[in-house]
Design a protein around this motif. Structure first.
Motif, PDB file in Angstrom:
ATOM      1  N   VAL A 288       0.848  -1.189   0.000  1.00 48.25           N
ATOM      2  CA  VAL A 288       0.000   0.000   0.000  1.00 48.25           C
ATOM      3  C   VAL A 288       0.884   1.239   0.000  1.00 48.25           C
ATOM      4  CG1 VAL A 288      -1.741   1.321   1.278  1.00 48.25           C
ATOM      5  CG2 VAL A 288      -1.872  -1.183   1.199  1.00 48.25           C
ATOM      6  N   ARG A 289       0.693   2.106  -1.002  1.00 51.02           N
ATOM      7  CA  ARG A 289       1.418   3.375  -1.076  1.00 51.02           C
ATOM      8  C   ARG A 289       0.571   4.449  -0.404  1.00 51.02           C
ATOM      9  NH1 ARG A 289       6.211   1.141  -2.652  1.00 51.02           N
ATOM     10  NH2 ARG A 289       6.108   0.212  -4.739  1.00 51.02           N
ATOM     11  N   MET A 290       1.027   4.938   0.742  1.00 54.24           N
ATOM     12  CA  MET A 290       0.191   5.816   1.538  1.00 54.24           C
ATOM     13  C   MET A 290       0.021   7.204   0.942  1.00 54.24           C
ATOM     14  SD  MET A 290      -0.848   3.781   3.722  1.00 54.24           S
ATOM     15  CE  MET A 290      -1.920   5.044   4.370  1.00 54.24           C
ATOM     16  N   ARG A 291       0.839   7.587  -0.007  1.00 57.78           N
ATOM     17  CA  ARG A 291       0.686   8.901  -0.645  1.00 57.78           C
ATOM     18  C   ARG A 291      -0.368   8.904  -1.758  1.00 57.78           C
ATOM     19  NH1 ARG A 291       4.724  12.634   0.512  1.00 57.78           N
ATOM     20  NH2 ARG A 291       6.536  11.802   1.637  1.00 57.78           N
ATOM     21  N   ASN A 292      -0.848   7.739  -2.156  1.00 53.57           N
ATOM     22  CA  ASN A 292      -1.802   7.677  -3.260  1.00 53.57           C
ATOM     23  C   ASN A 292      -3.078   8.444  -2.943  1.00 53.57           C
ATOM     24  OD1 ASN A 292       0.029   6.111  -4.584  1.00 53.57           O
ATOM     25  ND2 ASN A 292      -1.232   4.260  -4.680  1.00 53.57           N
ATOM     26  N   HIS A 321      -2.305  12.118   5.031  1.00 51.69           N
ATOM     27  CA  HIS A 321      -2.158  13.539   5.356  1.00 51.69           C
ATOM     28  C   HIS A 321      -0.816  13.813   6.026  1.00 51.69           C
ATOM     29  CE1 HIS A 321      -2.570  17.315   7.493  1.00 51.69           C
ATOM     30  NE2 HIS A 321      -2.476  16.659   8.643  1.00 51.69           N
ATOM     31  N   LEU A 322      -0.401  12.960   6.949  1.00 52.03           N
ATOM     32  CA  LEU A 322       0.870  13.154   7.652  1.00 52.03           C
ATOM     33  C   LEU A 322       2.042  13.166   6.673  1.00 52.03           C
ATOM     34  CD1 LEU A 322       0.362  10.823  10.755  1.00 52.03           C
ATOM     35  CD2 LEU A 322       0.222  13.332  10.707  1.00 52.03           C
ATOM     36  N   PHE A 323       2.014  12.251   5.712  1.00 52.61           N
ATOM     37  CA  PHE A 323       3.098  12.209   4.735  1.00 52.61           C
ATOM     38  C   PHE A 323       3.091  13.439   3.837  1.00 52.61           C
ATOM     39  CE2 PHE A 323       3.437   7.645   5.740  1.00 52.61           C
ATOM     40  CZ  PHE A 323       4.817   7.522   5.795  1.00 52.61           C
ATOM     41  N   LEU A 324       1.928  13.847   3.374  1.00 52.15           N
ATOM     42  CA  LEU A 324       1.861  15.008   2.488  1.00 52.15           C
ATOM     43  C   LEU A 324       2.231  16.288   3.228  1.00 52.15           C
ATOM     44  CD1 LEU A 324      -1.327  14.293   0.338  1.00 52.15           C
ATOM     45  CD2 LEU A 324       1.067  13.815  -0.175  1.00 52.15           C
ATOM     46  N   ALA A 325       1.968  16.325   4.548  1.00 53.28           N
ATOM     47  CA  ALA A 325       2.313  17.499   5.354  1.00 53.28           C
ATOM     48  C   ALA A 325       3.741  17.419   5.889  1.00 53.28           C
ATOM     49  CB  ALA A 325       1.329  17.630   6.514  1.00 53.28           C
ATOM     50  N   SER A 373       1.574  -6.646  -6.100  1.00 55.13           N
ATOM     51  CA  SER A 373       0.430  -5.752  -6.209  1.00 55.13           C
ATOM     52  C   SER A 373       0.655  -4.503  -5.360  1.00 55.13           C
ATOM     53  CB  SER A 373      -0.838  -6.465  -5.742  1.00 55.13           C
ATOM     54  OG  SER A 373      -0.682  -7.006  -4.453  1.00 55.13           O
ATOM     55  N   VAL A 374       0.286  -3.339  -5.919  1.00 54.58           N
ATOM     56  CA  VAL A 374       0.436  -2.050  -5.243  1.00 54.58           C
ATOM     57  C   VAL A 374      -0.903  -1.358  -5.232  1.00 54.58           C
ATOM     58  CG1 VAL A 374       1.583   0.179  -5.302  1.00 54.58           C
ATOM     59  CG2 VAL A 374       2.827  -1.855  -5.978  1.00 54.58           C
ATOM     60  N   LYS A 375      -1.263  -0.772  -4.047  1.00 54.90           N
ATOM     61  CA  LYS A 375      -2.551  -0.103  -3.920  1.00 54.90           C
ATOM     62  C   LYS A 375      -2.367   1.284  -3.319  1.00 54.90           C
ATOM     63  CE  LYS A 375      -4.730  -4.590  -3.170  1.00 54.90           C
ATOM     64  NZ  LYS A 375      -5.494  -5.460  -2.260  1.00 54.90           N
TER      65      LYS A 375
END
Length: 375
Positions: A288-292, A321-325, A373-375
């Motif tokens: 799972v890519r959390m920035r997606n 949100h934490l990653f984008l911020a 697999s990536v989500k």
């Protein structure tokens, strides 16, 4: 003299070489198979000891080369040894600096005497001989010390790999002769690249010298999964069944499952925390890519059914949100989840081995994980 680290075999799977046991150390007993998080500089990046415990960590790894440079093994020793220094009361394994011979080859001068490193920090010289590698680890006070080995860069000609393998055995003998702490185990390291004859011979020579456990090295330097499996298949049959077997630097779930099937007991890798810092999370349904953007308003946890701190309290939307911020809590939570995932994977593997159904467990788990697999 009582062995400082003792392996107790409890069960062997009925359909494979997978095995479950107990590793008894001066700082407690751990169940095997076991995954060890990497605390290169006496810390698992971003994860304090209490969070490590809660995620399922029971044994950690630290790095001899890096700690010798900063703060220096004498400082660690004066501050009570590595366990007190990093506030970890469980077992610790220290590597010898042998991997840095490969990973920092542009800063290395290698000879029969040992390895001379030019520090990546200030260019100062670190002279690492087999004797010095053991002395540093004894000052650090880890439960398990690794011999200094020569890990050659691959691909390489067989003659070059044979030379490195011979040197590894000679250095291993010097390491054993240099040891003086009765409360610290020393593990030998099997090298030999993808060559069955070299690995078999190396393993047999190390067993003849006699160590407290044995590692399989040189399998995290760019090989394919098939090459890793081959190295395992030709190494483990030569190692004593009543001593621990450690596969160095492997943490991809599929590779861990393969190695357990081959009879390996211990693993370490930076993968769970490095992936966590890069917003990549491991789940049984794939990566799972959390920035997606798909996770922007997703109320679900990273993985349904996971009871780690990240999954039990926070949503995918919040962690994204934490990653984008650029908030540091994002990498911490993702790292905690990834560690919990790998600890849970090996825990379930232990249960399957004891039930005599590891082959089925591995097949079912590999199918669930999918190819990539990536989500």
């Amino acid at each position: 003299m009582v062995a400082p680290v003792r392996f107790e075999l409890l069960a062997v799977d009925s359909g494979s070489a997978a095995r479950s046991g107990l590793l008894h150390t001066p700082h407690g007993t751990v169940e095997t198979p076991i995954f060890m998080p990497v605390g290169t500089q006496a810390t698992v990046k971003g994860v304090v000891p209490d969070l490590l415990r809660a995620a399922g960590s029971r044994m950690l790894l630290a790095n001899t080369y890096h700690l010798a440079l900063r703060p220096g093994e004498a400082a660690v020793e004066q501050l009570g040894g590595l366990h007190r220094f990093m506030a970890w009361d469980g077992p610790i394994l220290t590597d010898s600096g042998g991997f840095q011979v490969f990973s920092m080859s542009d800063r290395v001068t290698l000879s029969e005497r040992g390895v001379a490193f030019r520090s990546h920090l200030d260019g100062s010289l670190l002279d690492l001989t087999p004797e010095r590698a053991i002395a540093i680890q004894e000052a650090l006070g880890s439960d398990v010390a690794m011999v200094l080995d020569h890990c050659p860069a691959l691909p390489a000609e067989k003659a070059a790999i044979a030379e490195a393998t011979d040197r590894t055995v000679r250095w291993a003998r010097r390491c054993k002769e240099a040891r003086s702490r009765p409360d610290q185990a020393v593990f030998g390291i099997v090298q030999g690249g993808a060559h069955a004859d070299l690995r078999g011979e190396c393993a047999e020579r190390l067993v003849e010298i006699g160590f407290d456990g044995y590692a399989i090295g040189g399998v995290s330097v760019g090989e394919s999964p098939e090459e890793i499996r081959k190295a395992l298949d030709v190494s483990t049959p030569h190692l004593p069944s009543d001593q621990a077997r450690y596969l160095m630097g492997v943490g991809r779930p599929q590779d861990v499952l393969d190695a357990i099937a081959a009879g390996v007991d211990m693993f370490d890798c930076v993968l769970p925390t490095r992936n966590g810092r890069n917003a990549t999370c491991l789940t049984m349904q794939g990566t799972v890519r959390m920035r997606n953007a798909a996770h922007k308003t997703d109320p679900r946890p990273i993985e349904e059914g996971c009871d780690c701190l990240a999954c039990s309290r926070f949503s995918r939307g919040y962690i994204r949100h934490l990653f984008l911020a650029d908030e540091m809590l994002g990498p911490i939570l993702a790292s905690v989840h990834n560690l919990a995932f790998l600890h849970r994977l090996v825990s379930r593997a232990r249960e399957a081995i004891r039930a005599g159904r590891y082959v089925q467990f591995r097949a079912e788990t590999l199918e669930a994980l999918g190819p990539s697999s990536v989500k």
